[in-house]
Design a protein around this motif. Structure first.
Motif, mmCIF file in Angstrom:
data_model
loop_
_atom_site.group_PDB
_atom_site.id
_atom_site.type_symbol
_atom_site.label_atom_id
_atom_site.label_comp_id
_atom_site.label_asym_id
_atom_site.label_seq_id
_atom_site.Cartn_x
_atom_site.Cartn_y
_atom_site.Cartn_z
ATOM 1 N N ALA A 164 -22.371 -31.133 -12.731
ATOM 2 C CA ALA A 164 -23.336 -32.501 -13.515
ATOM 3 C C ALA A 164 -24.834 -32.328 -13.287
ATOM 4 N N SER A 165 -25.635 -31.825 -12.858
ATOM 5 C CA SER A 165 -26.839 -31.583 -12.544
ATOM 6 C C SER A 165 -27.312 -29.742 -13.287
ATOM 7 N N LYS A 166 -26.303 -29.677 -14.143
ATOM 8 C CA LYS A 166 -26.722 -28.527 -14.434
ATOM 9 C C LYS A 166 -26.606 -28.893 -16.569
ATOM 10 N N SER A 167 -26.936 -28.252 -17.410
ATOM 11 C CA SER A 167 -26.965 -28.183 -18.429
ATOM 12 C C SER A 167 -26.272 -27.062 -19.064
ATOM 13 N N GLY A 168 -25.988 -26.180 -18.233
ATOM 14 C CA GLY A 168 -24.396 -25.323 -18.611
ATOM 15 C C GLY A 168 -25.416 -24.029 -19.187
ATOM 16 N N ASP A 169 -26.924 -24.037 -19.570
ATOM 17 C CA ASP A 169 -27.728 -22.713 -20.374
ATOM 18 C C ASP A 169 -27.273 -21.271 -19.280
ATOM 19 N N ASP A 170 -26.605 -20.791 -20.129
ATOM 20 C CA ASP A 170 -26.400 -18.998 -19.850
ATOM 21 C C ASP A 170 -28.142 -18.668 -19.810
ATOM 22 N N LEU A 171 -28.544 -17.548 -19.309
ATOM 23 C CA LEU A 171 -29.451 -16.906 -19.329
ATOM 24 C C LEU A 171 -29.699 -15.599 -19.792
ATOM 25 N N ASN A 172 -30.100 -14.774 -21.101
ATOM 26 C CA ASN A 172 -30.216 -13.692 -21.147
ATOM 27 C C ASN A 172 -31.259 -12.738 -20.831
ATOM 28 N N ALA A 173 -31.505 -11.441 -19.986
ATOM 29 C CA ALA A 173 -32.875 -10.687 -20.220
ATOM 30 C C ALA A 173 -31.900 -9.149 -20.405
ATOM 31 N N MET A 174 -33.742 -7.965 -20.540
ATOM 32 C CA MET A 174 -33.543 -7.052 -21.212
ATOM 33 C C MET A 174 -34.608 -6.649 -20.810
ATOM 34 N N TRP A 175 -34.627 -5.131 -20.455
ATOM 35 C CA TRP A 175 -35.628 -4.932 -19.961
ATOM 36 C C TRP A 175 -35.724 -2.781 -20.521
ATOM 37 N N THR A 176 -36.562 -2.638 -20.847
ATOM 38 C CA THR A 176 -36.677 -1.463 -21.526
ATOM 39 C C THR A 176 -37.588 -0.922 -20.677
ATOM 40 N N MET A 177 -37.605 0.836 -20.412
ATOM 41 C CA MET A 177 -38.779 1.099 -20.355
ATOM 42 C C MET A 177 -39.146 2.826 -20.519
ATOM 43 N N ILE A 178 -39.616 3.670 -21.191
ATOM 44 C CA ILE A 178 -40.673 5.189 -21.162
ATOM 45 C C ILE A 178 -41.315 5.410 -20.737
ATOM 46 N N SER A 179 -41.352 6.585 -19.653
ATOM 47 C CA SER A 179 -42.106 7.232 -18.833
ATOM 48 C C SER A 179 -42.117 8.643 -19.845
ATOM 49 N N VAL A 180 -43.125 9.611 -19.401
ATOM 50 C CA VAL A 180 -43.583 10.595 -19.398
ATOM 51 C C VAL A 180 -44.352 11.400 -18.342
ATOM 52 N N ASN A 181 -43.672 11.895 -17.839
ATOM 53 C CA ASN A 181 -44.685 13.303 -16.981
ATOM 54 C C ASN A 181 -44.678 14.868 -16.756
ATOM 55 N N HIS A 182 -45.956 14.364 -16.126
ATOM 56 C CA HIS A 182 -46.761 15.853 -17.031
ATOM 57 C C HIS A 182 -47.161 16.242 -15.817
ATOM 58 N N VAL A 183 -46.876 18.052 -15.431
ATOM 59 C CA VAL A 183 -47.854 18.293 -14.275
ATOM 60 C C VAL A 183 -48.460 19.277 -15.190
ATOM 61 N N ALA A 184 -49.840 18.764 -14.537
ATOM 62 C CA ALA A 184 -51.227 20.332 -15.059
ATOM 63 C C ALA A 184 -51.199 20.795 -13.655
ATOM 64 N N GLY A 185 -51.199 21.254 -12.755
ATOM 65 C CA GLY A 185 -51.517 22.334 -12.060
ATOM 66 C C GLY A 185 -50.432 22.631 -10.904
ATOM 67 N N ASP A 186 -51.410 23.301 -10.223
ATOM 68 C CA ASP A 186 -50.344 23.510 -8.803
ATOM 69 C C ASP A 186 -50.446 21.963 -7.809
ATOM 70 N N ASN A 187 -51.308 21.139 -8.209
ATOM 71 C CA ASN A 187 -51.825 19.916 -7.118
ATOM 72 C C ASN A 187 -52.095 18.067 -7.725
ATOM 73 N N ILE A 188 -52.000 18.649 -9.623
ATOM 74 C CA ILE A 188 -52.501 17.443 -10.238
ATOM 75 C C ILE A 188 -51.235 17.773 -10.918
ATOM 76 N N ARG A 189 -50.894 15.793 -11.168
ATOM 77 C CA ARG A 189 -49.457 15.630 -12.034
ATOM 78 C C ARG A 189 -49.873 14.296 -13.479
ATOM 79 N N PHE A 190 -49.368 14.262 -14.461
ATOM 80 C CA PHE A 190 -49.901 12.783 -14.517
ATOM 81 C C PHE A 190 -48.868 12.335 -15.264
ATOM 82 N N LEU A 191 -48.880 10.581 -16.029
ATOM 83 C CA LEU A 191 -47.882 10.492 -16.104
ATOM 84 C C LEU A 191 -48.288 8.947 -16.723
#
Length: 360
Positions: free
Chosen positions: A268-295
């Protein structure tokens, strides 16, 4: 129920007062945020961790230290739990009690480092914006709980894990004060890892999450899964797919995807509409030395396909991590995001996450 769980937690903590191993960690965070023209606000969230354990028992305490409104810090006990392990003629039994988050499946987030949450893994395995199924692989959801786990590893090709427990209910409008959880996991190295988590915290809330990780492909970590939930008649479901592939010993690419839907019942108090969502992620990781890395991480979230402009969020987060010493880690990032804005059409909102982690 609350008194029973608290008593069990206290009993486990007191039962293991002589511990062989003691570890301590401290994380300091500085997140400078605002628009690109006014980086003037600072948000801190520091953590203290203490773990004491031996071969058969252990306790863990985790405190959050947050700045108050008057530049004073406040200490809050975020999680605390103890466990004891009992050897059986076949397999072993472990009892854990307290307040903690209990997950099993591989979330494929090893490259995140201290850049957790919205800067890397914006959503856990489960349903985006789900009410009862947002973190379906999390058996205890940070609530007071007592869980019994049986592990069988010697008589099978792999390792079988069976869990059952009672968890405090956090859905206050319902009559029940606690609910039941169960989990079945099986891992065989070089072949497969499977997890099925069932949660029934209330008579009107049920969640089932099933996840599979193939282990037979060299240099690949992956998890795919499906979540179904029912929250007082509103049906929720989510599909997850995550993978990390090591291109070389120093460079790896990680991708994450989730499509979720919340189907609202006609009321009675709701419209009944659906909720659709999407999440996409891409990540690159590179180890540049013995104690440093980039992301570098790029992600996009469509919060509602039916809304104007899709309620999109696009974010780009390059970061640098420096291992200062064996016990000290420093991470600095530059985060730019377009929230309900056209991506890359002008400068987005900028924040500068900075993390320092110390362990003893």
């Amino acid at each position: 129920m609350k008194k029973i769980v608290a008593a069990a937690a206290a009993g486990l903590i007191l039962a293991g007062t002589a511990f062989a191993d003691v570890s301590f960690s401290w994380k300091r965070t500085n997140i400078v945020g605002g628009t690109s023209k006014a980086l003037d606000s600072v948000t801190r969230s520091d953590c203290l961790g203490l773990e004491l354990s031996n071969d058969i028992a252990g306790v863990v305490f985790d405190w959050d230290i947050e700045e108050g409104s008057s530049d004073t810090s406040k200490l809050a006990l975020d999680s605390y739990y103890g466990w004891m392990t009992f050897g059986l003629p076949v397999g072993n039994l472990q009892v854990t009690s307290g307040k903690w988050n209990g997950r099993y499946s591989d979330r494929v987030k090893s490259d995140a480092g201290d850049l957790d949450g919205k800067y890397y893994e914006a959503y856990k395995l489960g349903v985006i914006n789900g009410v009862g199924a947002a973190d379906s692989d999390n058996l205890t959801e940070g609530q007071m709980a007592t869980v019994i786990a049986y592990t069988l590893a010697d008589t099978l090709p792999g390792t079988l894990l069976v869990k059952a427990g009672i968890v405090k209910c956090d859905y206050g409008k319902y009559d029940s004060q606690s609910g039941f959880v169960a989990e079945l996991g099986y891992r065989q190295d070089g072949l497969i890892n499977v997890d099925v988590a069932i949660k029934n915290p209330s008579d009107k809330v049920t969640t089932i999450g099933a996840f599979v990780s193939p282990l037979m492909v060299e240099n690949l970590r992956a998890t795919v899964g499906f979540t179904m939930g029912n929250y007082d008649g509103d049906k929720e479901f989510g599909v997850d797919a995550r993978a990390r592939y090591a291109i070389t010993e120093k460079t790896a690419v990680t991708g994450m995807f989730n499509y979720s839907s919340i189907a609202k019942e006609l009321k009675a108090s709701k419209s009944g509409d659906d909720l659709n969502a999407m999440w996409t992620m891409i990540s690159v990781n590179h180890v540049a030395g013995d104690n440093i890395r980039f992301l570098a991480t790029l992600q996009n979230t469509v919060r509602d396909f039916d809304a104007d402009n899709g309620k999109n969020l696009t974010a780009f987060t390059p970061a640098c991590e420096i291992q200062i010493s064996e016990k000290a880690l420093f991470t600095a990032a530059f985060d730019m995001r377009w929230d309900n804005k056209t991506p890359y059409a002008g400068v987005g909102d900028v924040s500068l996450p900075i993390y320092v982690t110390l362990s003893l």
